[in-house]
Write an enzyme that holds these catalytic residues in place. Structure first.
Site, PDB file in Angstrom:
ATOM      1  N   HIS C  57     -36.528   7.625 -71.677  1.00 42.51           N
ATOM      2  CA  HIS C  57     -37.551   6.832 -72.371  1.00 42.51           C
ATOM      3  C   HIS C  57     -38.759   6.578 -71.476  1.00 42.51           C
ATOM      4  O   HIS C  57     -39.553   5.687 -71.751  1.00 42.51           O
ATOM      5  CB  HIS C  57     -36.981   5.476 -72.799  1.00 42.51           C
ATOM      6  CG  HIS C  57     -35.701   5.571 -73.549  1.00 42.51           C
ATOM      7  ND1 HIS C  57     -35.602   6.281 -74.729  1.00 42.51           N
ATOM      8  CD2 HIS C  57     -34.468   5.084 -73.301  1.00 42.51           C
ATOM      9  CE1 HIS C  57     -34.357   6.200 -75.168  1.00 42.51           C
ATOM     10  NE2 HIS C  57     -33.653   5.490 -74.315  1.00 42.51           N
ATOM     11  N   HIS C 219     -33.128   7.322 -79.338  1.00 40.68           N
ATOM     12  CA  HIS C 219     -32.058   8.048 -78.653  1.00 40.68           C
ATOM     13  C   HIS C 219     -31.694   9.318 -79.386  1.00 40.68           C
ATOM     14  O   HIS C 219     -30.597   9.820 -79.249  1.00 40.68           O
ATOM     15  CB  HIS C 219     -30.789   7.191 -78.567  1.00 40.68           C
ATOM     16  CG  HIS C 219     -30.975   5.940 -77.815  1.00 40.68           C
ATOM     17  ND1 HIS C 219     -31.412   4.784 -78.402  1.00 40.68           N
ATOM     18  CD2 HIS C 219     -30.832   5.666 -76.503  1.00 40.68           C
ATOM     19  CE1 HIS C 219     -31.499   3.841 -77.475  1.00 40.68           C
ATOM     20  NE2 HIS C 219     -31.168   4.345 -76.332  1.00 40.68           N
TER      21      HIS C 219
END
Ligand SMILES: Nc1ncnc2c1ncn2[C@@H]1O[C@H](COP(=O)(O)OP(=O)(O)O)[C@@H](O)[C@H]1O
Ligand SMILES: Nc1ncnc2c1ncn2[C@@H]1O[C@H](COP(=O)(O)OP(=O)(O)O)[C@@H](O)[C@H]1O
Ligand SMILES: [Mg+2]
Ligand SMILES: [Mg+2]
Ligand SMILES: [Mg+2]
Ligand SMILES: [Mg+2]
Lengths: 209, 333, 333, 209
Positions: C57, C219
């Site tokens: 991320h 995700h």
């Protein structure tokens, strides 16, 4: 027949249609050895030219070409913008204030266009650029004595053959030169567009006979 | 083609509107012809630094407009150099009486369009100088090419010259400095997947699942060689070696290392590659004194990276460290 | 799978090495268990702010470590929450005696692992508080789900609470502030193409050429709905409306608008989308007072974007504007 | 037969191999309704468990399970790390210092494991999680009187059936719950791994008879 400002403007409008029809083909050619924008750049530019012709009516052939030049310079960008812009600008300057064009003026204009492209872009014949189409066009026009239509037809044929001759060449100017040997076996997009423009001009002149 | 756009022909104009709204404290977008200018332009008595080029390389150049860097950026259509009008408009808006420096990446289109604008500005008695950046070692600089391309080094050049202009250097000094930067900066890039230009609608080149393109430009032009994909060690070494050989960079050199994402390569991978480059440089006794890591000179969503090395000296380091306040680079007070 | 990596099992460790080399003025990477800590940690007398989560991320969270923001970040494997050891190690390194605030994104894995670490730390007499952020309106917060996910709002929370800790707020005040931020922030995301996790080797989900996934997480979890691709206007409206309805945000509200790239969406498109969001908010009389545009909460190379809205008041605005010095966010002195 | 620390350690090692063999299957199951890491997370964790068993030899079954628990907690991450970690920890605690396990201890251990998972994760039967495998495993074990191998075989069969029962369910816990109705028609990865582990333990016990 004579070739007035209106005839030249009509020929330019017809050329704009040809550019639009061949946009995808030119994009595809440029995608192979360049960055894929040539067709879109010219379409945008000739669209703007048509708009410019819609709002102003220059009264000599030279003035028409000057408007074309300025519009292309300010809307095309990329390599083709300044090169085509200069070509049309030099052609316009060569024509001066003539109200009508005969075969000699047309030949002079094409010659001046080539001179402009070479002055700006410094390419020589064999570098795989629009010069490879324009140079044989000039030579064919110079060797022809006949009507405007005949001169332009000869120039168009020369440009067409010249464009075809770029296929095996390794580019030495412009974006395609970054590819080195891998630029061979591809038609140069600028040479192709030059041939398309001259062919369109020749058709317009022929139709006007 | 999947993109967050409305109409391919209005992408750049719409994007500029968002840029202006996002950064109205820093910049203003002048429409028709499109120019991004510093919100406080013209800055009286300061050399104005202007750059530009095709869009699709964001944050370069619009994201680099602001105090300590660019006074204006001229955004062309995607991957297409801007027109002379845009450059002229930029010059008019930012000329503060101390002259204007045009930073031009070495592509035929960019050079010709900026050249035309410079001629027109000089005719209006604006003092204009041009510096052409050509840092890409993937292209041989010979009679047989259009010369090296301007790539990653452009951001470093714009930062350093922008700082010099901000501290009050005159146009001649800015040009001399810019020439020094251009002489000492080298880059090389690669791609794992091609970008898709909105008005084209399909990838700029086709790469097989096991191929990578090395020596790539930033416009979706194919590179000089198509090779089997390699791991990060191999990729970084393949980018770094030609850079080091070219200048050459040698033991004891102090450098700025710029590890750039072409857009689609995530930071996770980019930092990994950066770590390898640092190690390879340390192995050769080259001292990495400053670094920049991130997507700064991109090619839309192209997956890939480039490395840029700039030889530093005390003055260049000081100018690099000098305050900058732009959308993409910001430090100092 | 094409990635600039060596071995999928060492990607995170190698990337952290590069991160540390790139930003050694800001942060230190402690290996085994991996933690990214402020270079000057522990800061005596300051509440320490710790976050973390799966890697992939970036720049969140490692790129947000530094003065004015995080004291430490715990990077798990790609898309996998860190272990309690990592969190414990972070707490030990950054505890400056004024307590530790754990910022946890609401995923079962993150919550359980941080919870375990917090219990262990409390057993060691370290004052620890936990704030769970759950800003994703794509997930219904009901008995029938694990609750809303923490997504884009996390960066805003970390910035604001980091600023409060830096100015000397105590742990209770930081917690109260964090709760206020969590109560006033909402997000929604979408994807045009899935990311590829290195150890999986193929895209996390398969999307047809004409499909987009709306209500996506970060995700590579599929979203709540698969829809035909829409243009930018449609996409932005579809993200914004559920956000506005949820809080709800209403006319006269002052907000921070965060337009986030999921990684693979280039800035050209992101600014375009941002411009649309600004216009839609202006149409409703919602005042965009601050903005953040860029790839900050990414999902590797996922193409897509998210929007986050935070309701502002004078204090939150002041804390947002307060100086910050991290790899990804940097402003003020 | 008795079930010593060495037997338990051997069973754990065998389970680690099963996890490695099924890594890709578990990744694939998690990719469908989660984030695709379950197989890799467990592989990493059980790899670490094997390393831990290589360097230390705990001397009671409970101590073996405690080492497994701590290693899983510190290496797996994700939801499964704390959940399996707590399961093994509670099982270890339930076994106390016993040097050998009989069928009653095994049943107690599985029961404690379920209690741990529920305490940590708050899932109920029908939420489409590992609880759907573990709960019927406990019920089957409790209903069986026989050898350790027989108890474990019953538990494994229960877990297998329980895992299969997750296919039509809509998830209400964990990452799959974000999918809502779209989580139906998929096997839950955690339930599957629970069934795999119990089947492996049962095989180990059966082979040791
Ligand atoms: N130096 C040059 N002289 C003449 N023609 C050139 C030169 N460089 C490029 N060209 C022509 O321009 C064409 C490419 O135009 P275009 O794609 O519009 O510009 P760009 O390369 O900037 O994208 C080439 O195919 C070639 O014919
Ligand atoms: N609250 C919970 N209670 C019990 N089991 C759960 C819970 N949440 C998730 N799980 C189990 O964990 C599994 C997912 O594990 P894993 O993929 O390793 O973690 P993550 O979801 O963090 O990626 C699910 O398939 C489910 O069986
Ligand atoms: Mg082109
Ligand atoms: Mg171009
Ligand atoms: Mg996970
Ligand atoms: Mg998972």
């Amino acid at each position: 027949m004579g070739c007035t400002a209106a005839d030249v403007a009509a020929a330019v409008r017809a050329a704009a249609e040809v550019v639009a029809e061949h946009r995808d083909e030119l994009v595809e050619l440029d995608r192979a050895i360049g960055d894929g924008d040539h067709g879109e750049n010219l379409r945008r530019g000739f669209n703007a030219v048509v708009s410019a012709l819609d709002t102003s009516t220059p009264d000599t052939p030279g003035a028409v070409l000057k408007l074309v030049a300025k519009t292309l310079i300010s809307t095309v960008g990329g390599a083709a913008g300044p090169l085509y812009g200069t070509a049309f600008l030099r052609a316009a300057t060569a024509l001066g204030d003539a109200a009508e064009l005969g075969p000699a003026e047309v030949t002079t204009a094409i010659e001046a266009a080539l001179g402009g492209v070479v002055a700006r872009g410094k390419a020589a014949v064999g570098d795989k650029t629009m010069v490879d189409a324009l140079d044989p066009a000039v030579r064919a026009a110079t060797a022809t004595s006949g009507s405007v239509a005949e001169v332009l037809a000869a120039a168009a044929a020369g440009a067409q053959a010249g464009a075809a001759s770029t296929v095996p060449l390794v580019a030495r100017k412009g974006r395609a030169s970054y590819l080195g040997e891998r630029s061979a076996d591809h038609l140069d997009p600028g040479a192709r567009s030059t041939a398309l423009l001259l062919a369109s001009f020749a058709r317009s002149a022929g139709a006007g006979q | 083609m999947k993109k967050i756009i409305n109409d391919p022909s209005t992408v750049v104009a719409e994007s500029l509107r968002g840029l202006e709204l996002a950064h109205s404290d820093l910049l203003t977008v002048v429409p028709e012809p499109a120019v991004v200018v510093r919100v406080d332009a013209p800055v009286r008595g300061k050399v104005a630094v202007v750059s530009g080029g095709g869009s699709g390389h964001e944050p370069m150049h619009g994201g680099l407009v602001g105090p300590g860097m660019l006074d204006a950026a001229c955004p062309g259509p995607v991957f297409t150099s801007p027109t002379p009008d845009q450059v002229q408009a930029a010059i008019e808006r930012v000329d503060g009486g101390a002259g204007v420096l045009l930073i031009v990446k070495n592509y035929t289109g960019d050079v010709l369009n900026f050249e035309t604008a410079a001629e027109l500005a000089q005719a209006e008695d604006v003092e204009v100088a041009t510096i052409v950046i050509d840092d890409d070692v993937a292209v041989k600089d010979s009679l047989y090419t259009a010369g090296r391309r301007g790539v990653g080094g452009t951001v470093l050049l714009e930062k350093i010259v922008g700082a010099a202009a901000e501290r009050g250097d005159d146009l001649a000094a800015c040009v001399a400095l810019a020439e020094r930067v251009v002489a000492g900066v080298r880059s090389m890039g690669m791609a794992l997947a091609a970008p898709t230009v909105p008005h084209v609608g399909e990838p700029s080149f086709d790469l097989g699942e096991d191929e990578m393109e090395v020596g790539i430009g930033i416009h979706g032009e194919p590179g000089r060689a198509r090779l089997p994909v390699d791991n990060a060690e191999g990729i970084v070494a393949r980018l770094l070696e030609p850079i080091l050989e070219d200048l050459p960079f040698t033991e004891g050199d102090r450098v700025l290392l710029f590890t750039n994402s072409m857009g689609g390569t995530p930071l996770l991978e980019l930092y990994l590659a950066h770590g390898i480059a640092e190690r390879l440089l340390a192995d050769r006794g080259i001292v990495v004194e400053r670094r920049l890591v991130g997507p700064f000179v991109t090619s839309l969503e192209m997956q890939g990276m480039s490395l840029t090395l700039l030889r530093l000296d005390d003055e260049l380091t000081e100018l690099w460290d000098a305050p900058v306040r732009t959308a993409a680079l910001r430090w100092g007070s």
